[in-house]
Design an enzyme around this catalytic site. Structure first.
Site, PDB file in Angstrom:
ATOM      1  N   ASN B 395      24.623  49.361  68.125  1.00  0.00           N
ATOM      2  CA  ASN B 395      25.694  48.902  66.984  1.00  0.00           C
ATOM      3  C   ASN B 395      25.207  48.415  65.825  1.00  0.00           C
ATOM      4  OD1 ASN B 395      27.683  47.280  65.903  1.00  0.00           O
ATOM      5  ND2 ASN B 395      28.188  46.081  67.419  1.00  0.00           N
ATOM      6  N   ASP B 396      24.176  47.128  65.819  1.00  0.00           N
ATOM      7  CA  ASP B 396      23.524  47.073  64.543  1.00  0.00           C
ATOM      8  C   ASP B 396      22.608  47.987  63.737  1.00  0.00           C
ATOM      9  OD1 ASP B 396      24.701  44.407  64.976  1.00  0.00           O
ATOM     10  OD2 ASP B 396      23.136  43.888  65.993  1.00  0.00           O
ATOM     11  N   VAL B 397      21.814  48.773  64.617  1.00  0.00           N
ATOM     12  CA  VAL B 397      21.144  49.811  64.189  1.00  0.00           C
ATOM     13  C   VAL B 397      21.845  50.952  63.376  1.00  0.00           C
ATOM     14  CG1 VAL B 397      19.376  49.185  65.655  1.00  0.00           C
ATOM     15  CG2 VAL B 397      20.809  51.171  66.072  1.00  0.00           C
ATOM     16  N   VAL B 398      23.176  50.715  63.306  1.00  0.00           N
ATOM     17  CA  VAL B 398      24.098  51.756  62.745  1.00  0.00           C
ATOM     18  C   VAL B 398      24.947  51.245  61.887  1.00  0.00           C
ATOM     19  CG1 VAL B 398      23.640  53.762  64.534  1.00  0.00           C
ATOM     20  CG2 VAL B 398      25.568  52.179  64.701  1.00  0.00           C
ATOM     21  N   ALA B 436      24.240  40.727  67.475  1.00  0.00           N
ATOM     22  CA  ALA B 436      24.199  39.814  66.573  1.00  0.00           C
ATOM     23  C   ALA B 436      25.291  39.185  66.000  1.00  0.00           C
ATOM     24  CB  ALA B 436      23.435  40.533  65.562  1.00  0.00           C
TER      25      ALA B 436
END
Lengths: 105, 469
Positions: B395-398, B436
């Site tokens: 999620n957060d890395v994209v 996050a």
């Protein structure tokens, strides 16, 4: 200040060793690719089990009736040995998977 | 005991220690390539064996006591616990296992320091020696409780919100000052047994408290940092015993942990200080992206057709893949697609998962050849030419907010630019934001379709659908 100078002079070789090992460590480990970071970490972890050497020396120097030192030393050996035995084994398990892949592709 | 080795060691023991140190360095060196890495680990293990033999035969003060029975008992007990645990552990649970082992190493160093302090009661230690012993105690204790808390968090036994509160970093700073002040006091004045135990307790509390506010996506950083602490504690214990091999081993581990810590921080574009303050995400930023927009959903057969007729597909795995244990089905899907001429690659973000390299290990377990795993840079240059990106539990890395929303907590973090590909499918359980707590505008992007459900179930459905085409 005197103590520092004394300490420095008295342990000069150890200080050399310390500094060069730091440099060597950074050199060697910065070459490890991302793919292998988890095995690196668990392998390094196993190496940190080298504290077991201290625990062994502690027990060997203790008086056979000094149950305080012997018990804590025993705990130290158990903890260190879990780290060593488990750490190298689990790292090997991971790396075996990486190796197998190479042969296939 | 003096810091400097005063005991006359035999030639054989010195040789064993020297070879052990060389084996450690050489082993780590071989770890730099997947082809030689396994051999490297074996070399390091042999080095450890030599070290232990050396410790068993080294001439010591009060020689003759030896107490080999105690030593044998401890080693057997440790091995009986360590081996089965390492054989049984699932690859998805690797971060937990590494944390526990790490904590035990720290605890071992801590125990040695305690004994050293108690044995030297009443005698005056030199300032240098006292500094080393207290440092060992402190770092070992912090690493111990810190790692145990990290384990409990990773294992889902403790949620972040249970152990942290607003302003936790202030408490941590105060604690740190107390610990350091106490340490300096004890170094200079020496301590009674009660004071030493007091210092031990404060150190243990600090270890727990300093990890408490760090959670979720920051776990790879904190695990790396704790790893380096354990290394330092081992090295410091080596100074107590005047043992060069312990010093070398400990420092190598410290270096490895430090490098990984720095790499993980860079991968998130955050300073270590910022990570330690904790409380990543959860701010008031979530609102901006999802006003009025509705995410498009897809069903498995749509996605299967898209996969089948793509020329190139890229999977983006995240922690969700580990949670769903979906790595083997992903590989199954990969095999079917490859058999039909689809080029399949994997994009691995450095902080995907809960420890450095976590995704690589999972995919290796599922037999994915490592040349198919692209790192951040390679993946980003390949993405514009990719037909379909399948995001599995990341999620957060994209999150494109990292590039274009200066207010976002992850602004500035290098991410995988998946929206540059022609189409994106996100496999996700629900629309809830990631670990996050940050909303992801990618889900509302024109190119994106959502496929809801457990990652493993969804991919199994895709496998079935693709087989029918």
């Amino acid at each position: 200040m005197d103590t520092i100078v004394q300490f420095f002079n008295g342990n000069l070789l150890l200080i050399y060793l310390l500094i060069f090992t730091v440099i060597l460590g950074f050199e060697v480990i910065s070459k490890v690719p991302t793919v292998l970071h988890t095995p690196l970490m668990s392998g390094a972890n196993a190496i940190s089990g080298v504290v077991i050497v201290g625990a062994i020396l502690l027990i060997r120097q203790s008086d056979p009736t000094d149950y305080f030192s012997l018990s804590l030393g025993l705990i130290g050996i158990i903890l260190g040995m879990i780290n060593v035995a488990g750490g190298f084994t689990v790292t090997d398990r991971m790396l075996e998977m990486f190796k197998k892949k190479k042969a296939k592709s | 005991m003096e810091v400097v080795e005063t005991i006359e060691s035999s030639f054989l023991v010195n040789l064993l220690y020297l070879l052990g140190a060389v084996a450690f360095v050489w082993g780590l060196r071989l770890l730099s390539s997947p082809d030689t890495a396994r051999k490297g680990n074996t070399y390091a293990a042999i080095g450890m064996g030599l070290a232990i033999i050396g410790a068993l035969i080294e001439p010591v003060q009060n020689g003759g006591n030896n107490n080999y029975g105690w030593i044998a008992g401890g080693m057997i007990a440790g091995a009986l616990i360590g081996f089965p645990a390492a054989k049984k552990i699932k690859m998805t649970a690797m971060p937990q296992m590494v944390s526990v082992f790490n904590g035990l190493g720290g605890a071992c160093a801590m125990v040695l320091a305690i004994v050293e302090l108690f044995q030297n009661q009443g005698t005056t230690m030199g300032l240098g020696q006292a500094a080393i012993v207290y440092f060992t105690l402190l770092i070992g204790a912090v690493s111990f409780t810190g790692s145990l808390l990290a384990f409990a968090k990773l294992d889902g036994r403790i949620k972040d919100k249970h152990v942290t509160f607003k302003g936790h970093s202030i408490l941590n700073n105060i604690l740190l000052l107390v610990v350091i002040g106490f340490m300096v006091f004890l170094m200079i004045n020496g301590g009674t047994q009660g004071m030493i135990i007091g210092f031990l307790i404060v150190s243990l509390i600090y270890g727990f408290s300093f990890v408490a506010p760090i959670g979720g996506a920051d776990m790879p950083v904190v695990i790396s940092l704790l790893n380096s602490f354990t290394g330092l504690s081992a090295a410091a214990a080596g100074l107590i015993f005047g043992n060069q091999l312990m010093l070398v081993g400990g420092i190598l581990v410290g270096a490895s942990g430090t490098i990984l810590t720095v790499l993980m921080c860079e991968a998130m574009n955050r300073s270590l200080f910022n990570v330690l303050i904790g409380g990543f995400g959860g701010g008031a930023v979530a609102a901006a992206s999802d006003d009025g927009k509705v995410a498009k959903t897809a069903n498995a057969s749509d996605v299967a057709i898209q996969l089948f007729y793509s020329q190139s597909v890229m999977f983006v795995p995240g922690y969700g893949l580990a949670v769903a244990q979906a790595q083997k089905v992903v590989k199954e899907l990969d095999d079917i697609l490859e058999a039909n001429g689809v080029d399949v690659k994997y994009a691995i973000h450095p902080v995907a998962g809960r420890m450095p390299g976590h995704m690589n290990v999972l995919l290796a377990e599922a037999d994915v050849p490592y040349p198919k795993l692209l790192d951040l840079e390679d993946a980003n240059s390949a993405l514009p030419n990719t037909d379909l990106v399948v995001i599995v539990g990341a999620n957060d890395v994209v999150n494109p907010a990292a590039l274009d929303e200066p207010g976002s907590p992850i602004y500035g973090m290098p991410v995988l630019n998946v929206w540059e590909a022609k189409n994106v499918v996100v496999l996700k359980r629900s629309m809830s934001p990631g670990y996050a707590g940050i909303q992801n505008p990618l889900f509302f992007h024109d190119k994106t379709k959502m496929l809801f459900g457990d990652a493993k179930v969804s991919i199994q459905a895709l496998v079935a659908e693709v087989k029918n085409l």
